[in-house]
Design a protein around this motif. Structure first.
Motif, PDB file in Angstrom:
ATOM      1  N   LEU A  40       0.856  -1.119  -0.201  1.00 34.99           N
ATOM      2  CA  LEU A  40       0.076  -0.096   0.133  1.00 34.99           C
ATOM      3  C   LEU A  40       0.825   1.103   0.004  1.00 34.99           C
ATOM      4  O   LEU A  40       0.501   2.439  -0.762  1.00 34.99           O
ATOM      5  N   ARG A  41       2.035   1.159   0.846  1.00 34.70           N
ATOM      6  CA  ARG A  41       2.715   2.445   0.645  1.00 34.70           C
ATOM      7  C   ARG A  41       3.525   2.525  -0.652  1.00 34.70           C
ATOM      8  O   ARG A  41       3.589   3.620  -1.077  1.00 34.70           O
ATOM      9  N   ALA A  42       3.806   1.569  -1.372  1.00 33.91           N
ATOM     10  CA  ALA A  42       4.530   1.643  -2.686  1.00 33.91           C
ATOM     11  C   ALA A  42       3.308   2.111  -3.555  1.00 33.91           C
ATOM     12  O   ALA A  42       3.871   3.011  -4.523  1.00 33.91           O
ATOM     13  N   ALA A  43       2.070   1.585  -3.431  1.00 36.35           N
ATOM     14  CA  ALA A  43       1.142   2.188  -4.391  1.00 36.35           C
ATOM     15  C   ALA A  43       0.733   3.800  -4.088  1.00 36.35           C
ATOM     16  O   ALA A  43       0.766   4.396  -5.035  1.00 36.35           O
ATOM     17  N   PHE A  44       0.961   4.236  -3.006  1.00 33.63           N
ATOM     18  CA  PHE A  44       0.683   5.413  -2.708  1.00 33.63           C
ATOM     19  C   PHE A  44       1.790   6.469  -3.132  1.00 33.63           C
ATOM     20  O   PHE A  44       1.399   7.777  -3.465  1.00 33.63           O
ATOM     21  N   LEU A  45       2.748   5.891  -3.234  1.00 36.14           N
ATOM     22  CA  LEU A  45       4.278   6.513  -3.745  1.00 36.14           C
ATOM     23  C   LEU A  45       3.713   6.870  -5.149  1.00 36.14           C
ATOM     24  O   LEU A  45       4.021   8.090  -5.667  1.00 36.14           O
ATOM     25  N   GLN A  46       3.510   5.841  -5.866  1.00 35.33           N
ATOM     26  CA  GLN A  46       3.056   6.199  -7.388  1.00 35.33           C
ATOM     27  C   GLN A  46       1.649   7.017  -7.440  1.00 35.33           C
ATOM     28  O   GLN A  46       1.641   7.656  -8.373  1.00 35.33           O
ATOM     29  N   TYR A  47       0.806   6.825  -6.587  1.00 35.80           N
ATOM     30  CA  TYR A  47      -0.527   7.946  -6.498  1.00 35.80           C
ATOM     31  C   TYR A  47      -0.063   9.235  -6.505  1.00 35.80           C
ATOM     32  O   TYR A  47      -0.655  10.018  -7.117  1.00 35.80           O
ATOM     33  N   SER A  48       1.009   9.692  -5.836  1.00 28.57           N
ATOM     34  CA  SER A  48       1.214  10.965  -5.647  1.00 28.57           C
ATOM     35  C   SER A  48       2.216  11.393  -6.691  1.00 28.57           C
ATOM     36  O   SER A  48       2.424  12.809  -7.025  1.00 28.57           O
ATOM     37  N   LYS A  49       2.536  10.546  -7.872  1.00 24.75           N
ATOM     38  CA  LYS A  49       3.636  10.850  -8.893  1.00 24.75           C
ATOM     39  C   LYS A  49       2.764  11.113 -10.184  1.00 24.75           C
ATOM     40  O   LYS A  49       2.942  11.773 -11.072  1.00 24.75           O
ATOM     41  N   HIS A  50       1.686  10.104 -10.467  1.00 24.11           N
ATOM     42  CA  HIS A  50       1.263   9.758 -11.713  1.00 24.11           C
ATOM     43  C   HIS A  50      -0.321   9.398 -11.575  1.00 24.11           C
ATOM     44  O   HIS A  50      -1.009   8.954 -10.909  1.00 24.11           O
ATOM     45  N   ALA A  51      -0.790  10.090 -12.612  1.00 28.85           N
ATOM     46  CA  ALA A  51      -2.263  10.215 -12.767  1.00 28.85           C
ATOM     47  C   ALA A  51      -2.934   8.867 -13.061  1.00 28.85           C
ATOM     48  O   ALA A  51      -3.997   8.565 -12.789  1.00 28.85           O
ATOM     49  N   TRP A  52      -1.950   8.221 -13.763  1.00 30.27           N
ATOM     50  CA  TRP A  52      -2.631   6.636 -14.382  1.00 30.27           C
ATOM     51  C   TRP A  52      -2.669   5.721 -13.003  1.00 30.27           C
ATOM     52  O   TRP A  52      -3.012   4.614 -13.040  1.00 30.27           O
ATOM     53  N   ALA A  53      -2.066   6.132 -11.819  1.00 29.36           N
ATOM     54  CA  ALA A  53      -2.053   5.492 -10.789  1.00 29.36           C
ATOM     55  C   ALA A  53      -3.112   5.518  -9.834  1.00 29.36           C
ATOM     56  O   ALA A  53      -3.450   5.005  -8.697  1.00 29.36           O
ATOM     57  N   LYS A  54      -3.947   6.589  -9.937  1.00 31.63           N
ATOM     58  CA  LYS A  54      -5.042   7.099  -9.100  1.00 31.63           C
ATOM     59  C   LYS A  54      -6.286   6.228  -9.027  1.00 31.63           C
ATOM     60  O   LYS A  54      -6.603   5.938  -7.716  1.00 31.63           O
ATOM     61  N   ALA A  55      -6.675   5.822 -10.009  1.00 31.91           N
ATOM     62  CA  ALA A  55      -7.869   4.893  -9.936  1.00 31.91           C
ATOM     63  C   ALA A  55      -7.832   3.586  -9.139  1.00 31.91           C
ATOM     64  O   ALA A  55      -8.449   3.140  -8.551  1.00 31.91           O
ATOM     65  N   SER A  56      -6.538   2.825  -9.509  1.00 33.91           N
ATOM     66  CA  SER A  56      -6.452   1.653  -9.147  1.00 33.91           C
ATOM     67  C   SER A  56      -6.110   1.890  -7.425  1.00 33.91           C
ATOM     68  O   SER A  56      -6.159   1.145  -6.678  1.00 33.91           O
ATOM     69  N   THR A  57      -5.066   2.874  -7.075  1.00 31.25           N
ATOM     70  CA  THR A  57      -4.916   3.116  -5.599  1.00 31.25           C
ATOM     71  C   THR A  57      -6.192   3.405  -4.866  1.00 31.25           C
ATOM     72  O   THR A  57      -6.183   3.097  -3.724  1.00 31.25           O
ATOM     73  N   ASP A  58      -6.892   4.150  -5.424  1.00 30.98           N
ATOM     74  CA  ASP A  58      -8.368   4.537  -4.783  1.00 30.98           C
ATOM     75  C   ASP A  58      -8.956   3.134  -4.429  1.00 30.98           C
ATOM     76  O   ASP A  58      -9.512   3.274  -3.287  1.00 30.98           O
ATOM     77  N   THR A  59      -9.062   2.288  -5.361  1.00 33.39           N
ATOM     78  CA  THR A  59      -9.651   0.980  -5.321  1.00 33.39           C
ATOM     79  C   THR A  59      -8.934   0.237  -4.013  1.00 33.39           C
ATOM     80  O   THR A  59      -9.667  -0.434  -2.968  1.00 33.39           O
TER      81      THR A  59
END
Length: 342
Positions: A246-265
């Motif tokens: 989850l921490r790794a996913a949230f690091l990508q969430y803060s950098k890339h728009a394409w990571a937001k939808a999957s991280t939200d889930t």
């Protein structure tokens, strides 16, 4: 007159040898020499004295009177008779605790991981020595975010734990279960942090989501019972690994728009099982959830007003209405007369 030695040399030079035979003899000599000094592929041969070298490398360590200097003769194989020399298995048992101590230090981690991998490749980790060796693996995972945050550690972590998993039969059932979790954790967390597009990120995120959905939820859904989810013991093994992902996913969430939808889930699924973690991690999940909800509201508001992707709206969000209104068909439009003219 020629001496006996000169005569032999002259005679040998007069004997013709095919070039192919000479090349074959030269190749055989090179291989024979290499076989005497060969070490396991990808790692240096294990030497217990290397542990003392690691102590010497410690910041501020003094050469004069250092305990490592006084202990250097303990594993001196050159002077010890063959019957008294410790086997590789015995060296694992006696040296594992020191390896575990050194692998925690960032400036020694890569070298110690290479030593541990060398022991695995030499077959020194057996049913008898796997218990002490597991201390090294456990110590490496004291800092589970180290390979996620610092790329220079990723290769050594991958090699070490891949090597350990290839020798999993040498470990106890309890240790094998933990190795399974660590193997999955490394592969998935690094898959998330190394993803460079939505496809690779979603593929790793689905692995995390599947594990989250196996945990017992805080509020039991209708028609479900505790037997439909993982046991408490198994959940305790998997919860820390899931937090790393989850921490790794949230690091990508803060950098890339394409990571937001999957991280939200993922964060939404983590909210449903946040009691599986301690108070600090549960609070962290709640904070992530607030960030994700706020960002989702902002994206929808921006998209409704026809704004751009500058606020983190993905290309799919900005183009959604255009594609919905588009006339897309693989059929060619007909021109001219007839009943089917358009």
């Amino acid at each position: 007159t020629m001496s006996s030695h000169q005569h032999k040399v002259a005679s040998s030079k007069s004997v013709w040898v095919p070039r192919a035979v000479r090349q074959e003899e030269k190749r055989a000599a090179v291989e024979a020499q290499a076989a005497q000094t060969r070490v396991p592929s990808g790692a240096q041969a294990w030497n217990a004295n290397d542990l003392d070298d690691l102590v010497d490398e410690a910041p501020g360590a003094e050469d004069a009177g250092h305990p490592a200097k006084r202990q250097r003769q303990v594993f001196d194989k050159a002077d010890a008779p063959a019957s008294a020399r410790p086997t590789a298995e015995e060296e694992v048992i006696t040296g594992a605790a020191r390896l575990a101590e050194h692998i925690r230090a960032p400036h020694k981690c890569i070298k110690v991981a290479a030593m541990a991998y060398s022991l695995l490749e030499q077959g020194a980790v057996t049913a008898r020595s796997s218990g002490p060796f597991f201390l090294v693996l456990d110590a490496a995972m004291d800092e589970p975010m180290r390979p996620v945050m610092e790329p220079k550690f990723r290769v050594c972590y991958r090699k070490l734990f891949e090597g350990a998993c290839r020798q999993r039969q040498a470990f106890s059932a309890e240790h094998q279960a933990r190795l399974e979790v660590w193997e999955w954790q490394l592969a998935t967390a690094l898959g998330l942090i190394e993803a460079d597009d939505s496809y690779a990120f979603q593929r790793a995120a689905r692995q995390v989501l599947g594990r989250l959905e196996r945990l017992k939820p805080d509020v039991m859904p209708p028609g479900k019972s505790a037997t439909d989810f993982t046991t408490t013991e198994e959940a305790q093994r998997w919860a820390p690994a899931l937090m790393v992902c989850l921490r790794a996913a949230f690091l990508q969430y803060s950098k890339h728009a394409w990571a937001k939808a999957s991280t939200d889930t993922l964060i939404k699924a983590a909210m449903a099982v946040r009691r599986q973690w301690d108070e600090g991690d549960a609070r962290q999940v709640e904070e992530w959830n607030q960030v994700c909800k706020g960002a989702a509201v902002a994206r929808k508001a921006l998209a409704a007003s026809g704004g751009s992707a500058a606020m983190g709206v993905s290309r799919f969000d900005t183009d959604a209405r255009r594609w919905q209104a588009a006339d897309i068909s693989i059929a060619k439009k007909k021109t001219g007369g007839g009943d089917f003219a358009q």
